[in-house]
Design a protein around this motif. Structure first.
Motif, PDB file in Angstrom:
ATOM      1  N   SER A   1      78.358 -58.665   7.149  1.00 41.11           N
ATOM      2  CA  SER A   1      77.311 -59.074   8.095  1.00 41.11           C
ATOM      3  C   SER A   1      77.815 -58.969   9.529  1.00 41.11           C
ATOM      4  CB  SER A   1      76.858 -60.506   7.790  1.00 41.11           C
ATOM      5  OG  SER A   1      76.307 -60.601   6.490  1.00 41.11           O
ATOM      6  N   ALA A   2      79.079 -59.390   9.743  1.00 39.77           N
ATOM      7  CA  ALA A   2      79.647 -59.297  11.091  1.00 39.77           C
ATOM      8  C   ALA A   2      79.801 -57.840  11.525  1.00 39.77           C
ATOM      9  CB  ALA A   2      80.999 -60.012  11.126  1.00 39.77           C
TER      10      ALA A   2
ATOM     11  N   PHE B   1      80.388 -60.829   2.022  1.00 39.82           N
ATOM     12  CA  PHE B   1      79.057 -60.912   2.647  1.00 39.82           C
ATOM     13  C   PHE B   1      79.191 -61.264   4.128  1.00 39.82           C
ATOM     14  CE2 PHE B   1      75.361 -63.373   4.004  1.00 39.82           C
ATOM     15  CZ  PHE B   1      74.323 -62.524   3.659  1.00 39.82           C
ATOM     16  N   ALA B   2      80.018 -62.266   4.428  1.00 39.72           N
ATOM     17  CA  ALA B   2      80.197 -62.655   5.828  1.00 39.72           C
ATOM     18  C   ALA B   2      80.862 -61.531   6.626  1.00 39.72           C
ATOM     19  CB  ALA B   2      81.030 -63.938   5.902  1.00 39.72           C
ATOM     20  N   HIS B   3      81.845 -60.871   6.022  1.00 43.65           N
ATOM     21  CA  HIS B   3      82.553 -59.789   6.706  1.00 43.65           C
ATOM     22  C   HIS B   3      81.617 -58.611   6.991  1.00 43.65           C
ATOM     23  CE1 HIS B   3      85.945 -57.475   8.040  1.00 43.65           C
ATOM     24  NE2 HIS B   3      85.839 -56.575   7.060  1.00 43.65           N
TER      25      HIS B   3
ATOM     26  N   TRP C   1      74.299 -58.529  -0.223  1.00 45.57           N
ATOM     27  CA  TRP C   1      74.850 -59.148  -1.440  1.00 45.57           C
ATOM     28  C   TRP C   1      75.091 -58.097  -2.510  1.00 45.57           C
ATOM     29  CZ3 TRP C   1      77.287 -63.410  -1.694  1.00 45.57           C
ATOM     30  CH2 TRP C   1      76.956 -64.501  -0.899  1.00 45.57           C
TER      31      TRP C   1
ATOM     32  N   ASP D   1      81.340 -64.021  -1.340  1.00 46.56           N
ATOM     33  CA  ASP D   1      80.921 -64.775  -0.155  1.00 46.56           C
ATOM     34  C   ASP D   1      81.654 -64.285   1.088  1.00 46.56           C
ATOM     35  OD1 ASP D   1      79.309 -66.253  -1.772  1.00 46.56           O
ATOM     36  OD2 ASP D   1      80.691 -67.931  -1.983  1.00 46.56           O
ATOM     37  N   MET D   2      82.969 -64.062   0.962  1.00 46.50           N
ATOM     38  CA  MET D   2      83.744 -63.570   2.103  1.00 46.50           C
ATOM     39  C   MET D   2      83.311 -62.155   2.487  1.00 46.50           C
ATOM     40  SD  MET D   2      87.603 -64.905   1.276  1.00 46.50           S
ATOM     41  CE  MET D   2      88.003 -66.657   1.262  1.00 46.50           C
TER      42      MET D   2
END
Length: 577
Positions: free
Chosen positions: A218-219, A214-216, A234, A211-212
């Protein structure tokens, strides 16, 4: 003809682009270096360590040596550099002290970031393993820092130091000068001597969750101006296995692999092809053929995937992932955001139909087969043999069901529950679909009442006694027991001198233990059937007589009157007199 310079290209018939390409501002930096954390706030997934360091700095309780350990790419060396910046930061005004939030603009911060600070020495222990290298450190620590608050030694892969080098460093590491700090980083902390570990403040950097990541990622994609499908991100986050650096390297490759015709968008199919992962739908079809017991279709699907460039070991890994997902779904613990809704429904249906026992057997077969396919000279052949093994052996009854079979004389529940599908050539096979009932039924099954004792034959009684270890009773039953009456739960035998008075009681107790049902055993009068030994002796005599009637045997006995007939197995030990 015009003398204008603007008209010259047109006159020469040259087609120039509308705008000249802009010169590059510098060499390309890979994402793993470009987005290296520069502050503790950018260090993801290590909140406990950041909080500990912040409290230590605020209370002026700084250790003289820190050890960062963890898997590759979680930020060990980056953390060491951040600690060096935090300890030597002087703030934008030059009056600041140690802080958990280094400014990044003062000279010490910029010099450490650029790797040129004279008082922050980075050393690779893999190429500086000897006592001489450590001796240089021991000699240098006596001198104060040139321009920084602390002289800091960052030793990467510290476990590569030799034993003598570690021993030479111990005294200095235990009592260093107040202006020196040691920062160690290692991926194999078990190779660091305990004497060194006891002198350091240890931080175990944790794996970064998908999850972390994925967010990283994406940014970072947003900063880079690159579009990507969520399932693709993912896939990269899962392939990184908790390592930020590995994930960024894969992301860099995925951006370069993206189809320019599609606007450079990173798609899940492209990432899957780049990583050599098999297509989810194809793996799902392969799993379905396995569950249906269609061996021919399973092999055809495997060969089709192989022809498309999918490695056999990747197919096995995909089957293992799917088996793992179905098993977790049975306990409501499966949540993969990269899955499509159709895949979720399929996994949910399989989770309802399959029991834990067949899923565990399927996992064990695939786990063993994975290593075989990985080491095989011809992986495709090993994959095909593995698929056949899984289809034919996945639902064999477990030891518990076999024990019930011996006690009840019935068919194992898993084998009788479902029809046997075909293997593509007309032969029937027992597959994973022959699963036990759902969990509720499995739990309730032992509590149901035992059926009445079946009408066992004397031979079955003898086998039960042998299997339960009652060898003396088994011999008496075989040699001397002549049945007068044998019904479910009742046995009457003819009294003979060889069977003592305790025989009836002992046999009843043994049958109760073996069958779970109480038997009434007694001696009685009436017409009795011969014992098992009498029957066997009669068969032997009949066989002997029929053999003697054969022309060849007659001729042999006529030529050798003193010859005798012996059993075939005894010919190695006996000879005719």
């Amino acid at each position: 003809m015009s003398d204008s310079a603007d008209d010259e290209p047109t006159m020469l018939g040259m087609d120039l682009p509308d705008a000249a390409p802009q010169p590059s501002s510098g060499p390309y930096r890979v994402l793993a270096r470009k987005y290296r954390p520069q502050t503790f706030a950018e260090l993801i997934g290590q909140d406990a360590m950041v909080r500990t360091l912040g409290n230590a700095i605020a209370r002026d309780r700084l250790a003289h040596a820190f050890l960062m350990t963890g898997v590759r790419g979680v930020g060990k060396t980056s953390t060491a550099r951040l600690i060096a910046k935090a300890l030597n930061c002087i703030g934008p005004d030059g009056q600041g002290g140690p802080t958990i939030d280094p400014c990044g603009v003062c000279e010490p911060c910029r010099a450490i970031t650029e790797g040129r600070h004279i008082d922050v020495i980075e050393m690779d222990a893999a190429s500086n393993t000897g006592v001489d290298d450590v001796r240089e450190i021991i000699e240098a620590v006596r001198y104060a820092a040139v321009s920084a608050r602390y002289k800091i030694y960052i030793i990467d892969e510290v476990h590569m130091l030799s034993r003598n080098a570690f021993n030479a460093l111990l005294k200095t590491l235990e009592e260093p000068p107040p202006h020196v700090k040691f920062l160690f980083a290692t991926t194999e902390v078990n190779k660091v001597p305990v004497t060194v570990l006891s002198r350091c403040q240890r931080f175990d950097l944790r794996r970064i969750t998908p999850d972390m990541l994925f967010a990283h990622f994406s940014a970072i994609l947003q900063k880079e101006g690159v579009e990507a499908e969520a399932p693709a991100i993912w896939l990269i986050a899962n392939a990184a296995e908790g390592s930020v650096r590995d994930g960024l390297s894969i992301l860099d490759q995925a951006i370069a692999h993206a189809d320019l015709d599609g606007g450079g968008k990173v798609s899940a199919d492209q990432v899957r092809a780049m990583l050599g992962l098999s297509d989810r739908s194809s793996i799902a079809q392969l799993m379905a053929t396995i569950l249906e017991g269609d061996a021919g279709a399973a092999i055809d699907l495997a060969r089709a995937q192989y022809a498309l460039g999918i490695e056999p070991v990747a197919m096995v890994r995909g089957l293992m992932d799917l088996t793992h997902a179905v098993t977790l779904a049975k306990v409501s613990r499966h949540d993969d955001p990269a899955l499509a809704e159709a895949d979720r429904e399929r996994i949910g249906e399989w989770a309802k139909k399959l029991g834990f026992a067949p899923l565990n057997r399927l996992w064990q077969l695939l786990l063993k087969g994975h290593d075989e396919v990985l080491r095989a000279n011809n992986p495709l052949e090993h994959l095909e043999m593995l698929l056949l093994r899984v289809i034919y052996a996945a639902s064999m009854p477990d030891p518990g069901e076999l024990a019930k079979l011996l006690q009840s004389g019935g068919v194992p529940m898993a084998m009788a529950a479902m029809p046997a599908p075909t293997g593509g050539q007309g032969d029937t096979v027992s597959t994973i679909t022959a699963a036990p009932p759902p969990v509720e039924a499995e739990v309730a099954a032992p509590a149901r009442a035992e059926p009445p004792a079946s009408a066992l034959t004397v031979a079955q009684i003898h086998q039960l006694l042998e299997s339960t270890g009652n060898h003396r009773l088994a011999v008496d039953v075989y040699d001397h027991m002549r049945i007068v009456e044998l019904e479910p739960g009742s046995l009457v035998f003819a009294p003979v001198p060889a069977l003592d008075g305790s025989f009836a009681r002992d046999l009843g107790d043994a049958l109760l233990t073996a069958t779970g049902s109480r038997w009434h055993v007694r001696a009685g009068d009436g017409k009795a059937r011969p014992s098992l030994k009498d029957v066997q002796d009669a068969k032997g005599a009949d066989n002997d007589q029929r053999i003697r009637e054969l022309p060849v045997v007659k001729a042999a006995l006529a030529a050798f009157p003193d010859a005798t007939l012996v059993e075939g197995d005894d010919t190695r030990h006996k000879s005719a007199p």
